[in-house]
Design a protein around this motif. Structure first.
Motif, PDB file in Angstrom:
ATOM      1  N   ARG A   1      60.640  45.649  42.369  1.00 21.61           N
ATOM      2  CA  ARG A   1      61.556  45.037  43.325  1.00 21.61           C
ATOM      3  C   ARG A   1      61.242  43.555  43.525  1.00 21.61           C
ATOM      4  NH1 ARG A   1      62.076  49.262  48.054  1.00 21.61           N
ATOM      5  NH2 ARG A   1      61.519  50.615  46.332  1.00 21.61           N
ATOM      6  N   TRP A   2      59.991  43.195  43.260  1.00 19.54           N
ATOM      7  CA  TRP A   2      59.575  41.810  43.446  1.00 19.54           C
ATOM      8  C   TRP A   2      60.198  40.891  42.414  1.00 19.54           C
ATOM      9  CZ3 TRP A   2      56.901  40.065  39.141  1.00 19.54           C
ATOM     10  CH2 TRP A   2      56.469  41.068  38.260  1.00 19.54           C
ATOM     11  N   ASN A   3      60.623  41.469  41.291  1.00 22.18           N
ATOM     12  CA  ASN A   3      61.112  40.660  40.180  1.00 22.18           C
ATOM     13  C   ASN A   3      62.628  40.577  40.252  1.00 22.18           C
ATOM     14  OD1 ASN A   3      61.422  39.300  37.845  1.00 22.18           O
ATOM     15  ND2 ASN A   3      60.181  40.672  36.606  1.00 22.18           N
ATOM     16  N   GLU A   4      63.136  39.383  40.522  1.00 25.17           N
ATOM     17  CA  GLU A   4      64.567  39.227  40.731  1.00 25.17           C
ATOM     18  C   GLU A   4      65.356  39.437  39.445  1.00 25.17           C
ATOM     19  OE1 GLU A   4      65.722  35.389  42.124  1.00 25.17           O
ATOM     20  OE2 GLU A   4      66.659  36.254  43.878  1.00 25.17           O
TER      21      GLU A   4
ATOM     22  N   LYS B   1      44.199  34.072  34.993  1.00 26.21           N
ATOM     23  CA  LYS B   1      43.861  33.439  36.275  1.00 26.21           C
ATOM     24  C   LYS B   1      43.969  34.436  37.426  1.00 26.21           C
ATOM     25  CE  LYS B   1      44.848  28.686  35.166  1.00 26.21           C
ATOM     26  NZ  LYS B   1      45.774  27.558  35.290  1.00 26.21           N
ATOM     27  N   LEU B   2      44.913  35.363  37.307  1.00 29.51           N
ATOM     28  CA  LEU B   2      45.034  36.385  38.359  1.00 29.51           C
ATOM     29  C   LEU B   2      43.847  37.335  38.306  1.00 29.51           C
ATOM     30  CD1 LEU B   2      48.841  37.280  38.341  1.00 29.51           C
ATOM     31  CD2 LEU B   2      47.602  35.747  39.864  1.00 29.51           C
TER      32      LEU B   2
ATOM     33  N   PHE C   1      41.871  28.258  44.609  1.00 31.33           N
ATOM     34  CA  PHE C   1      42.083  27.584  43.334  1.00 31.33           C
ATOM     35  C   PHE C   1      43.191  26.545  43.467  1.00 31.33           C
ATOM     36  CE2 PHE C   1      40.552  31.861  42.522  1.00 31.33           C
ATOM     37  CZ  PHE C   1      39.520  31.652  41.637  1.00 31.33           C
TER      38      PHE C   1
ATOM     39  N   ARG D   1      47.653  31.396  42.874  1.00 30.86           N
ATOM     40  CA  ARG D   1      47.242  32.665  42.241  1.00 30.86           C
ATOM     41  C   ARG D   1      47.593  33.871  43.111  1.00 30.86           C
ATOM     42  NH1 ARG D   1      41.818  31.537  38.644  1.00 30.86           N
ATOM     43  NH2 ARG D   1      42.347  29.415  38.089  1.00 30.86           N
TER      44      ARG D   1
ATOM     45  N   ARG E   1      45.095  47.124  40.346  1.00 30.49           N
ATOM     46  CA  ARG E   1      45.827  46.233  41.236  1.00 30.49           C
ATOM     47  C   ARG E   1      46.411  45.010  40.529  1.00 30.49           C
ATOM     48  NH1 ARG E   1      44.921  46.480  46.782  1.00 30.49           N
ATOM     49  NH2 ARG E   1      46.897  45.416  46.704  1.00 30.49           N
ATOM     50  N   VAL E   2      45.872  44.645  39.357  1.00 28.80           N
ATOM     51  CA  VAL E   2      46.376  43.444  38.682  1.00 28.80           C
ATOM     52  C   VAL E   2      46.985  43.775  37.315  1.00 28.80           C
ATOM     53  CG1 VAL E   2      45.818  41.132  37.842  1.00 28.80           C
ATOM     54  CG2 VAL E   2      44.668  42.017  39.881  1.00 28.80           C
TER      55      VAL E   2
ATOM     56  N   PRO F   1      50.134  46.601  37.346  1.00 31.34           N
ATOM     57  CA  PRO F   1      51.423  46.105  37.855  1.00 31.34           C
ATOM     58  C   PRO F   1      51.974  44.936  37.049  1.00 31.34           C
ATOM     59  CG  PRO F   1      49.665  45.786  39.491  1.00 31.34           C
ATOM     60  CD  PRO F   1      49.090  46.598  38.394  1.00 31.34           C
ATOM     61  N   ALA F   2      51.083  44.086  36.539  1.00 29.16           N
ATOM     62  CA  ALA F   2      51.566  42.929  35.769  1.00 29.16           C
ATOM     63  C   ALA F   2      52.182  43.367  34.443  1.00 29.16           C
ATOM     64  CB  ALA F   2      50.422  41.940  35.524  1.00 29.16           C
TER      65      ALA F   2
ATOM     66  N   PHE G   1      44.849  41.291  50.091  1.00 31.03           N
ATOM     67  CA  PHE G   1      44.274  41.695  48.809  1.00 31.03           C
ATOM     68  C   PHE G   1      42.775  41.399  48.688  1.00 31.03           C
ATOM     69  CE2 PHE G   1      42.984  40.806  44.451  1.00 31.03           C
ATOM     70  CZ  PHE G   1      43.365  41.979  43.825  1.00 31.03           C
TER      71      PHE G   1
ATOM     72  N   MET H   1      40.975  35.581  39.812  1.00 34.70           N
ATOM     73  CA  MET H   1      41.113  35.573  41.268  1.00 34.70           C
ATOM     74  C   MET H   1      40.599  36.892  41.856  1.00 34.70           C
ATOM     75  SD  MET H   1      43.069  36.900  43.883  1.00 34.70           S
ATOM     76  CE  MET H   1      44.509  37.559  43.036  1.00 34.70           C
ATOM     77  N   ALA H   2      41.042  38.004  41.258  1.00 32.24           N
ATOM     78  CA  ALA H   2      40.617  39.311  41.775  1.00 32.24           C
ATOM     79  C   ALA H   2      39.099  39.461  41.668  1.00 32.24           C
ATOM     80  CB  ALA H   2      41.324  40.420  41.012  1.00 32.24           C
TER      81      ALA H   2
ATOM     82  N   ARG I   1      57.684  34.445  45.024  1.00 34.64           N
ATOM     83  CA  ARG I   1      58.688  33.597  44.370  1.00 34.64           C
ATOM     84  C   ARG I   1      59.611  32.925  45.377  1.00 34.64           C
ATOM     85  NH1 ARG I   1      63.292  36.772  44.924  1.00 34.64           N
ATOM     86  NH2 ARG I   1      62.792  38.990  44.910  1.00 34.64           N
TER      87      ARG I   1
ATOM     88  N   TRP J   1      53.978  40.695  42.662  1.00 32.56           N
ATOM     89  CA  TRP J   1      54.572  41.979  43.034  1.00 32.56           C
ATOM     90  C   TRP J   1      54.181  42.413  44.442  1.00 32.56           C
ATOM     91  CZ3 TRP J   1      51.430  41.103  38.850  1.00 32.56           C
ATOM     92  CH2 TRP J   1      50.094  41.467  39.004  1.00 32.56           C
TER      93      TRP J   1
ATOM     94  N   TYR K   1      58.315  37.558  49.297  1.00 33.28           N
ATOM     95  CA  TYR K   1      57.592  37.632  48.031  1.00 33.28           C
ATOM     96  C   TYR K   1      57.231  36.214  47.584  1.00 33.28           C
ATOM     97  CZ  TYR K   1      58.324  42.598  47.474  1.00 33.28           C
ATOM     98  OH  TYR K   1      58.261  43.948  47.640  1.00 33.28           O
TER      99      TYR K   1
ATOM    100  N   THR L   1      39.449  48.339  40.002  1.00 33.88           N
ATOM    101  CA  THR L   1      40.364  47.683  40.941  1.00 33.88           C
ATOM    102  C   THR L   1      41.202  46.627  40.222  1.00 33.88           C
ATOM    103  OG1 THR L   1      38.746  48.024  42.682  1.00 33.88           O
ATOM    104  CG2 THR L   1      40.502  46.460  43.140  1.00 33.88           C
TER     105      THR L   1
END
Lengths: 280, 256
Positions: free
Chosen positions: A274-277, A176-177, B90, B94, A194-195, A198-199, B107, A180-181, B141, B98, B139, A190
């Protein structure tokens, strides 16, 4: 205008708990935290020392921590331990870097291109299931008893966890991400940059940390079998010569090496994610 | 304000659209000989039973799927899809976990090749428009469902689309948040002068948002119905005219 209730003070929401300075805690609370964290470790060390001093286990076989520390000191500064550590680090490091250099790009490719993955999967499964140590004699025949065969056997064992974790990470990316992109007109490159990349990073790090452990394991085995230097060789050699404190000193160094490698990767992962706790 | 915004941009016409899906070797028709004209600046809602093809229609408009046959015309000119003229919102926000909120909003523009500095500057403006100033560095979350969806809306608006395509945008939100978000969306639609196409299964939402409601039936021999919603804005959900229109829509589905 109607808004849903938003918190007035955003700072508490945005500041991760870990950022709160330790100094604000009362001394007693710090002590309790330390006890919770390192209590079991301290108890283990105390038991070791007691068992040796009181002779529960013969001190010749289990020297006290003081003896091991002394052997570590002299080994590092007067003996060969520093040199052994350097050569071991070089072997494991070269192999690990080579495994990263091959495993991550190949994994990123295979995770995205189904036909390539299907074509390579059977042979990779076969290679993966063949123990690297069983192949060590072949590597020795191929590359001789020098550095190359040792680096290669470690490389062989470390490339698979990295490769498989990377493939898995790429395949787990939420489609789904990606969609979206694409809906914003992102091109293939890209979307990847960008998706997908990083994922996949958290999954790649799982592979890297597994590979680091494997690298040290294979390093020791390879050095025990066919080396004249390195920490693994030193463990064996010290035992032959009944220099038991030196043997323990080499083992302690190996353990510290493993801890350091893990901490290094964890620190890198925390920086990148850093985004992931929740990183453990 | 009770006057409708002046449609600034042209219309989109769908002519003779066919779309079917293959399922277990059989071809399931979703859209057959489908015609529709979307007027510039209007708010169109698409309702219908599940399987009636509402989401498929939206995805064809967005260029995420292609019709088997038929034409999409923008101001009379054939086009494969709406491309950069549209942005999709959506059901799920989405967001990229990060990226900070601000960078998520930027984006959409960056994906099209806009320089990051320019994209972020414009993103900040639209973040304020959806009421999330101060959350730039948060962020995803850390956001509630409603806040995350606002970020998704800001990301779409930042690309300054001519048409906003919304696929059950508030379907995953709780009832109270949903009502607030609907009002928010109408305000944004009027301020931004954008054309809006919303797929929804919520008939009240359709009546609240739309100038016209397209009713798709699962029975494909029955032509789709277009119902005009000529209620003044702001709309009162409890007014008799509103309730009457909602009942008319329910009757379309055999409900009372």
């Amino acid at each position: 205008m109607t808004y849903e209730a938003l918190p007035r003070d955003f700072s508490g929401l945005l500041k991760p708990r870990a950022d709160r300075p330790l100094i604000l805690l009362r001394p007693l609370a710090i002590l309790r935290r330390l006890a919770m964290r390192f209590g079991a470790l301290a108890a283990f060390l105390a038991l070791w020392q007691t068992a040796s001093t009181l002779g529960w286990v013969s001190p010749a076989i289990l020297p006290g921590i003081d003896k091991v520390a002394a052997a570590l000191w002299t080994g590092l500064f007067e003996g060969t331990l520093a040199g052994d550590m350097a050569i071991s680090l070089q072997r494991a490091g070269l192999a690990f870097l080579a495994a990263v250099g091959l495993g991550i790009p190949l994994g990123l490719l295979m995770g995205q291109l189904e036909p390539i993955e299907r074509a390579l999967d059977p042979i990779l499964q076969l290679f993966r299931q063949t123990s690297a140590l069983a192949l060590y004699p072949i590597f020795i025949l191929l590359f001789g008893l020098g550095e190359m065969s040792k680096v290669f056997v470690i490389f062989w064992a470390t490339v698979f966890p990295i490769l498989l974790a990377t493939i898995g990470g790429v395949k787990e990316v939420d489609p789904k991400l990606v969609e979206m992109a694409r809906s914003y007109g992102a091109n293939q490159l890209t979307v990847f940059r960008r998706v997908i990349l990083p994922a996949s990073i958290p999954a790649i790090f799982v592979g890297l940390r597994l590979a680091a452990t494997t690298a040290l394991l294979l390093l020791i085995a390879a050095e025990m079998i066919g080396a004249r230097s390195g920490l693994g060789f030193q463990v064996m050699n010290a035992e032959y010569n009944f220099q038991i404190p030196l043997m323990f000193a080499a083992i302690v160094l190996l353990a510290l090496l493993g801890l350091a490698a893990n901490a290094l990767l964890l620190g890198l992962q925390r920086r990148l994610c850093r985004w992931n706790e929740r990183i453990v | 304000m009770t006057t409708l915004p002046v449609p600034l941009r042209g219309e989109v016409a769908l002519r003779g659209l066919h779309k079917s899906f293959a399922l277990e070797g059989r071809s399931i028709p979703i859209l057959t000989n489908f015609d529709l004209t979307i007027r510039g600046g209007e708010s169109l809602a698409i309702v219908g039973a599940s399987g009636a093809g509402k989401t498929t229609l939206l995805r064809i408009l967005a260029g995420l799927e292609t019709a088997d046959t038929g034409d999409i015309l923008i101001d009379g000119e054939p086009a494969g899809g709406l491309g950069s003229a549209c942005a999709v919102i959506f059901q799920e926000p989405r967001l990229l976990p990060w990226l900070t909120v601000l960078r998520n909003v930027a984006f959409g523009l960056e994906a099209r090749g806009t320089a990051p500095a320019t994209a972020r500057e414009r993103a900040g403006r639209y973040l304020r428009l959806v009421g999330l100033a101060g959350f730039e560095e948060a962020y995803p979350r850390q956001l509630s469902g409603g806040m995350a969806q606002r970020v998704g809306i800001a990301r779409a608006l930042t690309t300054q689309p001519e048409i906003l395509l919304l696929d059950e945008p508030f379907g995953a939100l709780d009832a109270m948040t949903k009502l607030a978000m609907q009002e928010e969306l109408v305000r944004i639609w009027r301020e931004e002068n954008v054309t809006m196409v919303t797929v929804t299964h919520d008939l009240e939402e359709a009546v609240f948002l739309a100038d016209r409601v397209l009713v798709l039936s699962r029975n494909r021999t029955q032509a789709p119905r277009l119902i005009d919603v000529s209620l003044p804005r702001p709309r009162e959900r409890t007014s008799s005219a509103f309730v009457a229109l909602r009942q008319e829509l329910m009757a379309e589905f055999g409900l009372h």
